[in-house]
Write a protein that holds these residues in place. Structure first.
Motif, PDB file in Angstrom:
ATOM      1  N   TRP A 100       0.836  -1.205   0.000  1.00 44.29           N
ATOM      2  CA  TRP A 100       0.000   0.000   0.000  1.00 44.29           C
ATOM      3  C   TRP A 100       0.866   1.249   0.000  1.00 44.29           C
ATOM      4  O   TRP A 100       2.088   1.173   0.137  1.00 44.29           O
ATOM      5  N   LYS A 101       0.199   2.388  -0.174  1.00 46.34           N
ATOM      6  CA  LYS A 101       0.877   3.679  -0.249  1.00 46.34           C
ATOM      7  C   LYS A 101       0.757   4.408   1.089  1.00 46.34           C
ATOM      8  O   LYS A 101      -0.316   4.439   1.692  1.00 46.34           O
ATOM      9  N   SER A 102       1.858   5.034   1.503  1.00 47.75           N
ATOM     10  CA  SER A 102       1.794   5.849   2.714  1.00 47.75           C
ATOM     11  C   SER A 102       1.028   7.141   2.480  1.00 47.75           C
ATOM     12  O   SER A 102       0.543   7.765   3.427  1.00 47.75           O
ATOM     13  N   HIS A 103       0.889   7.530   1.196  1.00 42.55           N
ATOM     14  CA  HIS A 103       0.116   8.724   0.850  1.00 42.55           C
ATOM     15  C   HIS A 103      -0.525   8.501  -0.512  1.00 42.55           C
ATOM     16  O   HIS A 103       0.126   7.975  -1.430  1.00 42.55           O
ATOM     17  N   PRO A 104      -1.788   8.892  -0.688  1.00 40.82           N
ATOM     18  CA  PRO A 104      -2.481   8.626  -1.950  1.00 40.82           C
ATOM     19  C   PRO A 104      -1.816   9.239  -3.173  1.00 40.82           C
ATOM     20  O   PRO A 104      -2.038   8.774  -4.304  1.00 40.82           O
ATOM     21  N   SER A 105      -1.022  10.270  -2.988  1.00 40.93           N
ATOM     22  CA  SER A 105      -0.411  10.942  -4.136  1.00 40.93           C
ATOM     23  C   SER A 105       0.722  10.144  -4.765  1.00 40.93           C
ATOM     24  O   SER A 105       1.170  10.476  -5.868  1.00 40.93           O
ATOM     25  N   LEU A 106       1.197   9.100  -4.100  1.00 47.04           N
ATOM     26  CA  LEU A 106       2.311   8.321  -4.628  1.00 47.04           C
ATOM     27  C   LEU A 106       1.895   7.548  -5.874  1.00 47.04           C
ATOM     28  O   LEU A 106       0.747   7.109  -6.004  1.00 47.04           O
ATOM     29  N   ALA A 107       2.851   7.352  -6.768  1.00 45.68           N
ATOM     30  CA  ALA A 107       2.571   6.654  -8.030  1.00 45.68           C
ATOM     31  C   ALA A 107       2.477   5.147  -7.854  1.00 45.68           C
ATOM     32  O   ALA A 107       1.884   4.462  -8.698  1.00 45.68           O
TER      33      ALA A 107
END
Length: 521
Positions: free
Chosen positions: A333-340
């Protein structure tokens, strides 16, 4: 598809071969097999034993104690203040098959963008579209061939036929927190929760030795010398001509007419280069080694994934016998939604899991389970350097875990998320409270916990990276820059660590290395 237990034929050492491969791990086994299949006369040198028919190597559930055992090199990462002055052990296989014979048997290639990042870093022709056919060539995937997967290759890859309840609970708990279930983390998308892919077949480890080497052990054009430790390389002008190795206390030299391939891994490949006079001139002179080739990138750019080992929970009842490799599933998963792409990764542990320091701080005596969590897009970079010139001389191996503040913050977020997983309904029948840490953490407490629990996925890579700049060690066809007849086929060539276990990328690198060598022959 069980394979009968073979033996390695006794072969008298010859003076010369077409190719010499040094190291039989993920990359070395692959390049050896493809060269042998093409009819080349190949010598494969392995410092460890054959390891064939050894029950503890074959047992998927028993892999953890193999670290620091008879089949491990016993290396350590040097301490820093970032990890509270602790020394962190790095299991590395010293046996036929290398680390694929002692690892957790995970087959995972990460995200397509990982390899596009290699291309952007100067590794021309190593984007995802270029490497996917080679990943597929490695595979004998239980689900058969598809756009993303291969079948009929040397490495058997399966999911658990009967996953442990803890592995299934991790997938369900992630879904409750908004992370999608995916069928295959090696498919079109790796973001989500899924059953793991394992190099396991019929309940036994399927190592690179078993998949790539066992079928050709009796080939007349292959000589395998185990317990043969390479000491140095010999050059004539600008060409690498021979390797000197020691076997049974006897020094032997073997020549290669077409090429020598280093596949000793991201620690021992740079070590052999430095011992042979290839590296940063100042470092070489400091330990009394004459400079053969000035390549300052040798031993630099060391990368690994920091692992928080682990978030431990008390269990309501005993977990029962260990299944598969003691895990069984994963969440990306991503630590922040903005990550690609995903940058965090978690997996279950069917029992307790802790660094010695963590085990000393908390009571882990009750029945329990754990979730390990790591940063798969780590930014910190380290180095390797020899402290002396002699065979077996000590090294300083430094990944600089947590040196980058952003790495630490990502892991703070990851630990918080994993602790939330325990409160989902999926774990209701198992969770009986927190064991380590003992409960909810504020940021300061989380940082202290992470520093004490920081360990390694043993994904060491990058110390002889591909590229075109002055810091690169090999070119895009895996040839050592400025030296003829010398190539590298292991995880040391990786320019940017991928968001996955390094066994699959290293195997792919070995497959590509063989093609490059055969095209040039």
């Amino acid at each position: 598809m069980p394979t009968a237990t073979p033996t390695i034929p006794r072969r008298s050492p010859k003076r010369g071969y077409d190719f010499i491969v040094i190291g039989s791990g993920s990359g070395g086994a692959a390049v050896t097999r493809r060269l042998v299949d093409a009819g080349a006369d190949v010598l494969l040198l392995e410092a460890g034993t054959a390891g064939i028919g050894i029950a503890e190597l074959d047992d998927p559930a028993g892999w953890v104690p193999l670290g620091r055992g008879a089949y491990d090199w016993g290396y350590d990462y040097a301490p820093t203040d970032h990890v509270m002055g602790r020394t962190i052990g790095i299991p590395r296989g010293r046996v036929l098959g290398g680390s694929s014979s002692i690892n957790a048997m995970m087959w995972y290639r990460g995200h397509a963008a990982d390899y596009d990042a290699w291309e952007e870093a100067g590794a021309r022709g190593w984007g995802f579209a270029d490497v996917l056919p080679y990943f597929k060539r490695c595979e004998d995937w239980e689900g058969g061939e598809s756009e993303w997967r291969g079948a009929g290759g040397p490495l058997r890859i399966e999911r658990s036929p009967d996953p442990h309840a803890i592995a299934l609970a991790l997938i369900e708990s992630a879904a409750e927190l908004g992370i999608a279930r995916i069928d295959d983390p090696n498919g079109a998308q790796n973001e989500g929760a899924a059953l793991s892919n394992f190099n396991i077949c019929s309940g036994k480890r399927w190592s690179s030795a078993r998949g790539y080497l066992w079928p050709v052990l009796n080939a007349e054009n292959l000589a395998i010398m185990t317990e043969a430790e390479a000491q140095s390389l010999r050059f004539e002008a600008n060409r690498c001509k021979a390797v000197r190795y020691v076997r049974a206390g006897i020094a032997v030299e073997a020549e290669a007419a077409q090429g020598i391939i280093l596949a000793l891994g991201a620690i021992d490949t740079p070590r052999l280069l430095i011992m042979s006079g290839i590296g940063e001139p100042g470092d070489l002179r400091r330990i009394g080694i004459s400079v053969k080739a000035a390549l300052p990138g040798v031993g630099r750019n060391l990368q690994d994934h920091p692992l928080v080992r682990a978030i431990n929970f008390r269990a309501q009842r005993p977990l029962g016998p260990v299944r598969d490799n003691g895990g069984g599933s994963m969440v990306n998963w991503k630590s922040h939604p903005s990550l690609a792409q995903p940058n965090l990764h978690a997996f279950p542990v069917q029992g307790r899991s802790a660094t010695p320091e963590l085990a000393g701080q908390y009571d882990l005596s009750a029945d329990g389970f754990a979730i390990g969590v790591g940063l798969m897009r780590s930014r910190s970079r380290g180095y390797l350097r020899l402290l002396d010139a002699g065979p077996g001389a000590p090294m300083e191996i430094q990944p600089n875990f947590l040196a980058e503040p952003a790495d630490l913050q990502d892991l703070v977020d990851a630990v918080s998320f994993v602790m939330e997983l325990a409160h989902t309904s999926a774990f209701r029948d198992w969770f009986a409270g927190f064991a380590a840490p003992g409960g909810k953490l504020d940021r300061r407490q989380a940082i202290a916990f992470i520093r004490s629990a920081c360990s390694t996925f043993f994904h060491t890579c990058g110390t002889c990276r591909i590229g075109e700049d002055e810091g690169a060690v090999v070119d895009s066809r895996l040839a050592i820059r400025g030296i003829e007849g010398l190539h590298v086929a292991d995880a040391s060539v990786i320019p940017v660590i991928p968001s996955c276990n390094t066994h699959a990328p290293a195997t792919m690198i070995g497959e590509r290395a063989a093609d490059f060598l055969l095209q040039a022959a």
